[in-house]
Design a protein around this motif. Structure first.
Motif, PDB file in Angstrom:
ATOM      1  N   LEU A 270     -26.303  11.940 -17.393  1.00 29.29           N
ATOM      2  CA  LEU A 270     -26.247  12.968 -18.435  1.00 29.29           C
ATOM      3  C   LEU A 270     -24.840  13.531 -18.551  1.00 29.29           C
ATOM      4  N   LEU A 271     -24.217  13.854 -17.422  1.00 29.22           N
ATOM      5  CA  LEU A 271     -22.882  14.454 -17.439  1.00 29.22           C
ATOM      6  C   LEU A 271     -21.858  13.491 -18.035  1.00 29.22           C
ATOM      7  N   PHE A 272     -21.987  12.215 -17.673  1.00 28.62           N
ATOM      8  CA  PHE A 272     -21.082  11.221 -18.257  1.00 28.62           C
ATOM      9  C   PHE A 272     -21.257  11.169 -19.777  1.00 28.62           C
ATOM     10  N   THR A 273     -22.506  11.198 -20.235  1.00 27.21           N
ATOM     11  CA  THR A 273     -22.776  11.114 -21.668  1.00 27.21           C
ATOM     12  C   THR A 273     -22.184  12.305 -22.406  1.00 27.21           C
ATOM     13  N   VAL A 274     -22.331  13.502 -21.846  1.00 30.99           N
ATOM     14  CA  VAL A 274     -21.734  14.697 -22.460  1.00 30.99           C
ATOM     15  C   VAL A 274     -20.219  14.532 -22.569  1.00 30.99           C
ATOM     16  N   ALA A 275     -19.588  14.140 -21.458  1.00 31.50           N
ATOM     17  CA  ALA A 275     -18.128  14.004 -21.457  1.00 31.50           C
ATOM     18  C   ALA A 275     -17.668  12.911 -22.419  1.00 31.50           C
ATOM     19  N   TYR A 276     -18.388  11.800 -22.450  1.00 32.30           N
ATOM     20  CA  TYR A 276     -17.996  10.704 -23.341  1.00 32.30           C
ATOM     21  C   TYR A 276     -18.127  11.105 -24.804  1.00 32.30           C
ATOM     22  N   GLU A 277     -19.215  11.804 -25.154  1.00 30.04           N
ATOM     23  CA  GLU A 277     -19.372  12.239 -26.547  1.00 30.04           C
ATOM     24  C   GLU A 277     -18.313  13.258 -26.940  1.00 30.04           C
ATOM     25  N   MET A 278     -17.840  14.014 -25.975  1.00 28.96           N
ATOM     26  CA  MET A 278     -16.765  14.972 -26.245  1.00 28.96           C
ATOM     27  C   MET A 278     -15.419  14.270 -26.426  1.00 28.96           C
ATOM     28  N   LEU A 279     -15.210  13.172 -25.680  1.00 28.00           N
ATOM     29  CA  LEU A 279     -13.869  12.588 -25.588  1.00 28.00           C
ATOM     30  C   LEU A 279     -13.721  11.227 -26.263  1.00 28.00           C
ATOM     31  N   GLY A 280     -14.814  10.476 -26.389  1.00 31.37           N
ATOM     32  CA  GLY A 280     -14.716   9.145 -26.972  1.00 31.37           C
ATOM     33  C   GLY A 280     -14.010   8.153 -26.072  1.00 31.37           C
ATOM     34  N   SER A 281     -13.881   8.496 -24.793  1.00 38.51           N
ATOM     35  CA  SER A 281     -13.173   7.650 -23.837  1.00 38.51           C
ATOM     36  C   SER A 281     -13.918   7.667 -22.516  1.00 38.51           C
ATOM     37  N   ALA A 282     -14.335   6.497 -22.043  1.00 38.83           N
ATOM     38  CA  ALA A 282     -15.028   6.405 -20.762  1.00 38.83           C
ATOM     39  C   ALA A 282     -14.084   6.734 -19.615  1.00 38.83           C
ATOM     40  N   ALA A 283     -12.832   6.286 -19.726  1.00 37.48           N
ATOM     41  CA  ALA A 283     -11.867   6.552 -18.659  1.00 37.48           C
ATOM     42  C   ALA A 283     -11.639   8.052 -18.491  1.00 37.48           C
ATOM     43  N   ASP A 284     -11.473   8.753 -19.607  1.00 40.21           N
ATOM     44  CA  ASP A 284     -11.275  10.200 -19.535  1.00 40.21           C
ATOM     45  C   ASP A 284     -12.548  10.904 -19.089  1.00 40.21           C
ATOM     46  N   ALA A 285     -13.708  10.387 -19.496  1.00 42.51           N
ATOM     47  CA  ALA A 285     -14.980  10.965 -19.068  1.00 42.51           C
ATOM     48  C   ALA A 285     -15.138  10.848 -17.555  1.00 42.51           C
ATOM     49  N   GLU A 286     -14.735   9.718 -16.980  1.00 47.70           N
ATOM     50  CA  GLU A 286     -14.818   9.561 -15.527  1.00 47.70           C
ATOM     51  C   GLU A 286     -13.891  10.546 -14.818  1.00 47.70           C
ATOM     52  N   ASP A 287     -12.707  10.773 -15.368  1.00 47.87           N
ATOM     53  CA  ASP A 287     -11.797  11.763 -14.780  1.00 47.87           C
ATOM     54  C   ASP A 287     -12.424  13.155 -14.811  1.00 47.87           C
ATOM     55  N   VAL A 288     -13.080  13.473 -15.914  1.00 46.49           N
ATOM     56  CA  VAL A 288     -13.747  14.765 -16.041  1.00 46.49           C
ATOM     57  C   VAL A 288     -14.855  14.895 -14.997  1.00 46.49           C
ATOM     58  N   LEU A 289     -15.598  13.822 -14.754  1.00 43.15           N
ATOM     59  CA  LEU A 289     -16.666  13.881 -13.767  1.00 43.15           C
ATOM     60  C   LEU A 289     -16.133  14.090 -12.354  1.00 43.15           C
ATOM     61  N   GLN A 290     -14.982  13.520 -12.055  1.00 38.93           N
ATOM     62  CA  GLN A 290     -14.382  13.762 -10.746  1.00 38.93           C
ATOM     63  C   GLN A 290     -14.027  15.240 -10.580  1.00 38.93           C
ATOM     64  N   GLU A 291     -13.415  15.820 -11.622  1.00 38.63           N
ATOM     65  CA  GLU A 291     -13.089  17.247 -11.570  1.00 38.63           C
ATOM     66  C   GLU A 291     -14.350  18.092 -11.464  1.00 38.63           C
ATOM     67  N   THR A 292     -15.399  17.668 -12.165  1.00 39.21           N
ATOM     68  CA  THR A 292     -16.671  18.391 -12.123  1.00 39.21           C
ATOM     69  C   THR A 292     -17.243  18.399 -10.718  1.00 39.21           C
ATOM     70  N   TRP A 293     -17.215  17.225 -10.052  1.00 39.37           N
ATOM     71  CA  TRP A 293     -17.730  17.160  -8.689  1.00 39.37           C
ATOM     72  C   TRP A 293     -16.952  18.079  -7.758  1.00 39.37           C
ATOM     73  N   LEU A 294     -15.637  18.079  -7.872  1.00 36.80           N
ATOM     74  CA  LEU A 294     -14.817  18.904  -6.983  1.00 36.80           C
ATOM     75  C   LEU A 294     -15.152  20.388  -7.141  1.00 36.80           C
ATOM     76  N   ARG A 295     -15.394  20.811  -8.378  1.00 36.64           N
ATOM     77  CA  ARG A 295     -15.766  22.207  -8.618  1.00 36.64           C
ATOM     78  C   ARG A 295     -17.203  22.481  -8.178  1.00 36.64           C
ATOM     79  N   TRP A 296     -18.088  21.551  -8.452  1.00 37.60           N
ATOM     80  CA  TRP A 296     -19.493  21.722  -8.089  1.00 37.60           C
ATOM     81  C   TRP A 296     -19.669  21.780  -6.573  1.00 37.60           C
ATOM     82  N   ALA A 297     -18.887  21.004  -5.843  1.00 40.32           N
ATOM     83  CA  ALA A 297     -19.012  20.965  -4.384  1.00 40.32           C
ATOM     84  C   ALA A 297     -18.672  22.308  -3.744  1.00 40.32           C
ATOM     85  N   GLY A 298     -17.914  23.148  -4.463  1.00 43.06           N
ATOM     86  CA  GLY A 298     -17.542  24.449  -3.916  1.00 43.06           C
ATOM     87  C   GLY A 298     -18.387  25.598  -4.413  1.00 43.06           C
TER      88      GLY A 298
END
Length: 331
Positions: free
Chosen positions: A53-81
Motif C-alpha cells: 500500500l505504501l509503495f502504491t501511494v508513493a508511486y502514484e504521487m511520484l510516477g517513479s518506482a525508484a523515487d517511491a523506494e527511496d521514500v519507503l526507506q525514509e518512511t521506515w527510518l521514521r516509523w522505527a523511531g
C-alpha cells in the motif's frame, strides 16, 4: 542483459533490495509478501503488512518506482523511531509519513524535470493480474492517469490520491499535507474537477482490451498500414521518453494516419530484429519491445471504444528496471 539472465535474475521482492525493514525483519521474499514471521517486532510487522500500500501511494504521487523506494526507506527510518503506544491507526500513520516524504520529493522532482532531456513519462511497472482486476486501482496507476496527475500541484495530487484512490478521511489527509480539513475539502473538490476534465473516457472490458491489444500487436508486427488504421482511434496520441539516451519523439504525435506511419517506419530498421510480447503495464495492456533480443522499451497502450487511443513508449534504460519482474501493489 540477455533474455536468459532476465528470467534467472534474483527477484528484489516486495521490500526492495535496499529496504532497511527487510534486513531488520531478516526476511527473504519473492514477488508477493509472505505472512510476517512470528518473531517480527510490532513496528516491523505493521510496516510489512502495509508495504505494498505504501509503495502504491508513493508511486502514484511520484510516477517513479525508484523515487517511491527511496521514500519507503525514509518512511521506515521514521516509523522505527515512533512510540507505537501513541499510535491509534498504524495504516493511517504510515500513509501520513509516506505522503509527507513524497510531497518533499515531488517538489524536488519538479525542479529536476525542468532539466530532463526530452518528454517525461512515468516509470512503467510490470503488474500482476490482480491489479487489473481492481478497476479503480488499475485506472489510478495507468500511464494516462499518472500524466493527468502531473498537471496538479503537489498538494492537489496528494489530496486527490489519498481521498479518491485510498479513501482516506479528510482529517487524516489534513494532517498529512499540513492543511485544515476545510481547506482539504476545497482542494479535493478542485482536484476532482481538474482530473474529471482530463481523465480517460471510461472503463473497457477485459475481453475488449485483449482483442484491441492483439489486433494492435499483429498490425505492428506486420507493418500493415490498413490494420494499423483500423485499430487506431482517429485522435490517437503517441508519446515517447528516451531520457536523452535513446531516440524519442520531441513532441506528441496526434492522429491515426501520422501514428500509423510512425509505427510502420520505425519498426523496420535495417540490421535490427524486433519482437514484441504482451504484458500488463501499470494495470493495463502493453507490449514489451525487444531489439536483437534485448529489452528496448515498453509500449503502454490505452484502449477506448475498442480502439487504441493512447501510446506511451518508454525507452529510457533507467526506467526499464521494473518490467523484468512484477511489482506488488494494493489499496
Amino acid at each position: 542483459m540477455t533474455e536468459r539472465s532476465e528470467r534467472t535474475a534474483e527477484p528484489a521482492g516486495p521490500f526492495g533490495r535496499a529496504d532497511p525493514a527487510r534486513r531488520a525483519a531478516g526476511v527473504e521474499t519473492v514477488d508477493s509478501a509472505p505472512a510476517p514471521a512470528p518473531s517480527l517486532d510490532s513496528a516491523t510487522r505493521a510496516y510489512v503488512d502495509h508495504r505494498n500500500l505504501l509503495f502504491t501511494v508513493a508511486y502514484e504521487m511520484l510516477g517513479s518506482a525508484a523515487d517511491a523506494e527511496d521514500v519507503l526507506q525514509e518512511t521506515w527510518l521514521r516509523w522505527a523511531g515512533v512510540d507505537l503506544g501513541a499510535v491509534r491507526d498504524a495504516r493511517a500513520y504510515l500513509v501520513r509519513i509516506v505522503t509527507r516524504q513524497s510531497l518533499d520529493r515531488l517538489r524536488a522532482l519538479g525542479r529536476r524535470k525542468e532539466y530532463y532531456v526530452g518528454p517525461w513519462l512515468p516509470e512503467p511497472l510490470l503488474t500482476a493480474p490482480d491489479v487489473a482486476e481492481d478497476v479503480e486501482l488499475a485506472e489510478s496507476v495507468s500511464m494516462a492517469m499518472l500524466l493527468v496527475l502531473e498537471t496538479l500541484t503537489p498538494t492537489e495530487r496528494a489530496v486527490f490520491v489519498l481521498r479518491e484512490v485510498f479513501e482516506s478521511e479528510y482529517d487524516d489527509i489534513a494532517e498529512a499535507v499540513g492543511k485544515t480539513p476545510a481547506a482539504v475539502r476545497q482542494i479535493a473538490h478542485r482536484a476532482r474537477a481538474h482530473v474529471a476534465a482530463r481523465r480517460p473516457r471510461g472503463t473497457v472490458s477485459p475481453a475488449e482490451t485483449r482483442a484491441a491489444l492483439q489486433a494492435f500487436q499483429r498490425a505492428v508486427e506486420t507493418g500493415d498500414m490498413r490494420r494499423l488504421l483500423d485499430i487506431l482511434a482517429p485522435d490517437v496520441v503517441a508519446l515517447s521518453d528516451g531520457g536523452g539516451v535513446r531516440h524519442a519523439l520531441l513532441r506528441p504525435v496526434v492522429g491515426a494516419d501520422k501514428v500509423a506511419r510512425l509505427l510502420a517506419a520505425g519498426w523496420y530498421k535495417r540490421g535490427v530484429e524486433r519482437s514484441v510480447e504482451p504484458i500488463q503495464v501499470n494495470g493495463g495492456p502493453g507490449l514489451l519491445v525487444r531489439a536483437d533480443g534485448e529489452i528496448d522499451g515498453v509500449l503502454a497502450v490505452r484502449v477506448d471504444d475498442g480502439c487504441v487511443s493512447g501510446l506511451y513508449h518508454v525507452r529510457n534504460p533507467e526506467k526499464l528496471n521494473r518490467v523484468r519482474r512484477q511489482t506488488p501493489m494494493s489499496r
